[in-house]
Design a protein around this motif. Structure first.
Motif, PDB file in Angstrom:
ATOM      1  N   SER A  19       0.846  -1.182   0.000  1.00  0.00           N
ATOM      2  CA  SER A  19       0.000   0.000   0.000  1.00  0.00           C
ATOM      3  C   SER A  19       0.885   1.235   0.000  1.00  0.00           C
ATOM      4  CB  SER A  19      -0.957   0.022   1.196  1.00  0.00           C
ATOM      5  OG  SER A  19      -0.263   0.291   2.375  1.00  0.00           O
ATOM      6  N   ALA A  20       0.361   2.264  -0.627  1.00  0.00           N
ATOM      7  CA  ALA A  20       1.144   3.476  -0.787  1.00  0.00           C
ATOM      8  C   ALA A  20       1.188   4.268   0.500  1.00  0.00           C
ATOM      9  CB  ALA A  20       0.511   4.331  -1.887  1.00  0.00           C
ATOM     10  N   THR A  21       2.296   4.903   0.738  1.00  0.00           N
ATOM     11  CA  THR A  21       2.426   5.749   1.923  1.00  0.00           C
ATOM     12  C   THR A  21       2.806   7.168   1.528  1.00  0.00           C
ATOM     13  OG1 THR A  21       4.731   5.060   2.138  1.00  0.00           O
ATOM     14  CG2 THR A  21       3.094   3.844   3.424  1.00  0.00           C
ATOM     15  N   GLY A  22       2.693   7.504   0.269  1.00  0.00           N
ATOM     16  CA  GLY A  22       3.068   8.822  -0.233  1.00  0.00           C
ATOM     17  C   GLY A  22       3.752   8.650  -1.566  1.00  0.00           C
ATOM     18  N   GLU A  23       4.389   9.687  -2.070  1.00  0.00           N
ATOM     19  CA  GLU A  23       5.041   9.610  -3.368  1.00  0.00           C
ATOM     20  C   GLU A  23       6.010   8.444  -3.407  1.00  0.00           C
ATOM     21  OE1 GLU A  23       3.036  12.781  -3.162  1.00  0.00           O
ATOM     22  OE2 GLU A  23       4.930  13.408  -2.375  1.00  0.00           O
ATOM     23  N   GLY A  24       5.690   7.471  -4.221  1.00  0.00           N
ATOM     24  CA  GLY A  24       6.559   6.332  -4.431  1.00  0.00           C
ATOM     25  C   GLY A  24       6.610   5.352  -3.286  1.00  0.00           C
ATOM     26  N   GLY A  25       6.102   5.707  -2.113  1.00  0.00           N
ATOM     27  CA  GLY A  25       6.232   4.862  -0.937  1.00  0.00           C
ATOM     28  C   GLY A  25       5.560   3.520  -1.129  1.00  0.00           C
ATOM     29  N   GLY A  26       6.356   2.455  -1.122  1.00  0.00           N
ATOM     30  CA  GLY A  26       5.815   1.116  -1.208  1.00  0.00           C
ATOM     31  C   GLY A  26       5.396   0.686  -2.594  1.00  0.00           C
ATOM     32  N   CYS A  27       5.249   1.585  -3.531  1.00  0.00           N
ATOM     33  CA  CYS A  27       4.767   1.237  -4.876  1.00  0.00           C
ATOM     34  C   CYS A  27       5.807   1.549  -5.940  1.00  0.00           C
ATOM     35  CB  CYS A  27       3.487   2.006  -5.190  1.00  0.00           C
ATOM     36  SG  CYS A  27       2.114   1.589  -4.114  1.00  0.00           S
ATOM     37  N   GLY A  28       7.036   1.775  -5.540  1.00  0.00           N
ATOM     38  CA  GLY A  28       8.054   2.154  -6.509  1.00  0.00           C
ATOM     39  C   GLY A  28       7.919   3.619  -6.848  1.00  0.00           C
ATOM     40  N   GLY A  29       8.924   4.155  -7.445  1.00  0.00           N
ATOM     41  CA  GLY A  29       8.911   5.571  -7.794  1.00  0.00           C
ATOM     42  C   GLY A  29       8.358   5.811  -9.178  1.00  0.00           C
ATOM     43  N   PRO A  30       8.311   7.058  -9.582  1.00  0.00           N
ATOM     44  CA  PRO A  30       7.820   7.405 -10.912  1.00  0.00           C
ATOM     45  C   PRO A  30       8.701   6.796 -11.995  1.00  0.00           C
ATOM     46  CG  PRO A  30       8.151   9.368  -9.558  1.00  0.00           C
ATOM     47  CD  PRO A  30       8.725   8.214  -8.810  1.00  0.00           C
ATOM     48  N   PHE A  88       0.369  13.098 -12.062  1.00  0.00           N
ATOM     49  CA  PHE A  88      -0.140  11.911 -11.399  1.00  0.00           C
ATOM     50  C   PHE A  88       0.226  11.914  -9.926  1.00  0.00           C
ATOM     51  CE2 PHE A  88       0.783   7.444 -10.078  1.00  0.00           C
ATOM     52  CZ  PHE A  88      -0.519   6.990 -10.059  1.00  0.00           C
ATOM     53  N   SER A  89      -0.722  11.505  -9.095  1.00  0.00           N
ATOM     54  CA  SER A  89      -0.442  11.308  -7.678  1.00  0.00           C
ATOM     55  C   SER A  89      -1.385  10.240  -7.148  1.00  0.00           C
ATOM     56  CB  SER A  89      -0.606  12.605  -6.886  1.00  0.00           C
ATOM     57  OG  SER A  89      -1.969  12.966  -6.809  1.00  0.00           O
ATOM     58  N   PHE A  90      -1.127   9.811  -5.932  1.00  0.00           N
ATOM     59  CA  PHE A  90      -2.010   8.848  -5.300  1.00  0.00           C
ATOM     60  C   PHE A  90      -2.077   9.134  -3.821  1.00  0.00           C
ATOM     61  CE2 PHE A  90       2.173   6.990  -5.910  1.00  0.00           C
ATOM     62  CZ  PHE A  90       2.530   6.528  -4.659  1.00  0.00           C
ATOM     63  N   ALA A  98      -3.361  -0.759  -7.908  1.00  0.00           N
ATOM     64  CA  ALA A  98      -4.084   0.343  -8.554  1.00  0.00           C
ATOM     65  C   ALA A  98      -3.118   1.433  -9.008  1.00  0.00           C
ATOM     66  CB  ALA A  98      -5.132   0.919  -7.600  1.00  0.00           C
ATOM     67  N   VAL A  99      -2.113   1.736  -8.196  1.00  0.00           N
ATOM     68  CA  VAL A  99      -1.108   2.742  -8.552  1.00  0.00           C
ATOM     69  C   VAL A  99      -0.322   2.272  -9.775  1.00  0.00           C
ATOM     70  CG1 VAL A  99       1.010   3.894  -7.779  1.00  0.00           C
ATOM     71  CG2 VAL A  99      -0.937   3.654  -6.210  1.00  0.00           C
ATOM     72  N   ARG A 100       0.109   1.006  -9.759  1.00  0.00           N
ATOM     73  CA  ARG A 100       0.881   0.478 -10.891  1.00  0.00           C
ATOM     74  C   ARG A 100       0.041   0.420 -12.161  1.00  0.00           C
ATOM     75  NH1 ARG A 100       3.467  -2.644  -6.594  1.00  0.00           N
ATOM     76  NH2 ARG A 100       1.900  -4.277  -6.802  1.00  0.00           N
ATOM     77  N   SER A 101      -1.232   0.096 -12.035  1.00  0.00           N
ATOM     78  CA  SER A 101      -2.124   0.059 -13.194  1.00  0.00           C
ATOM     79  C   SER A 101      -2.246   1.444 -13.825  1.00  0.00           C
ATOM     80  CB  SER A 101      -3.500  -0.453 -12.775  1.00  0.00           C
ATOM     81  OG  SER A 101      -4.398  -0.400 -13.851  1.00  0.00           O
ATOM     82  N   ALA A 102      -2.449   2.456 -12.994  1.00  0.00           N
ATOM     83  CA  ALA A 102      -2.541   3.828 -13.513  1.00  0.00           C
ATOM     84  C   ALA A 102      -1.234   4.238 -14.181  1.00  0.00           C
ATOM     85  CB  ALA A 102      -2.896   4.792 -12.391  1.00  0.00           C
TER      86      ALA A 102
END
Length: 133
Positions: A19-30, A88-90, A98-102
């Motif tokens: 799960s995301a914790t902010g910009e890139g947190g846990g979901c990889g960076g841009p 883009f942000s989340f 969901a973040v990776r899909s977007a």
């Protein structure tokens, strides 16, 4: 005992990475080549926004959209003159799938392939200007 503690800690950390914790947190960076808020948007450049909400729903300029509509919006955006940036942000708590899909949809778009995408929050048109996204 130490082994059990180590396994428990590893399991807890692994659970946090989805799960995301902010910009890139846990979901990889841009993706490589994307702009960051410190780059700014540009004084006259229009922009559109894509945000993944905490519930996993994607929003285009604040309105919920399914993936197919996001793709259509990005195709239309690529034909506008001047071509808007897509920012883009989340939200914290957004699930990484969901973040990776977007990000996948964005990366495949002509707008992002042209270098007009960015990720993060705190976007301004120019240094010291009002935050717009």
């Amino acid at each position: 005992m130490k082994a059990a503690l180590a396994v428990s800690l590893l399991a807890a950390l692994t659970a946090c990475t989805d799960s995301a914790t902010g910009e890139g947190g846990g979901c990889g960076g841009p993706p490589t080549g994307w702009h960051s808020p410190s780059d700014g948007i540009g004084d006259l450049r229009p922009f559109d926004t894509v945000r993944v909400r905490g519930d996993g729903v994607m929003a285009w300029n604040g309105e919920p959209v399914p993936a197919a509509m996001l793709e259509d919006n990005l195709r239309r955006t690529a034909t506008e003159a001047p071509t808007p940036m897509v920012l883009f942000s989340f939200e914290a708590g957004a699930q990484c799938p969901a973040v990776r899909s977007a990000r996948r949809i964005l990366r495949a778009s002509a707008v992002c392939r042209a270098g007009l995408c960015g990720e993060g929050t705190g976007w301004r048109h120019y240094a010291g200007g009002k935050i717009v996204f």
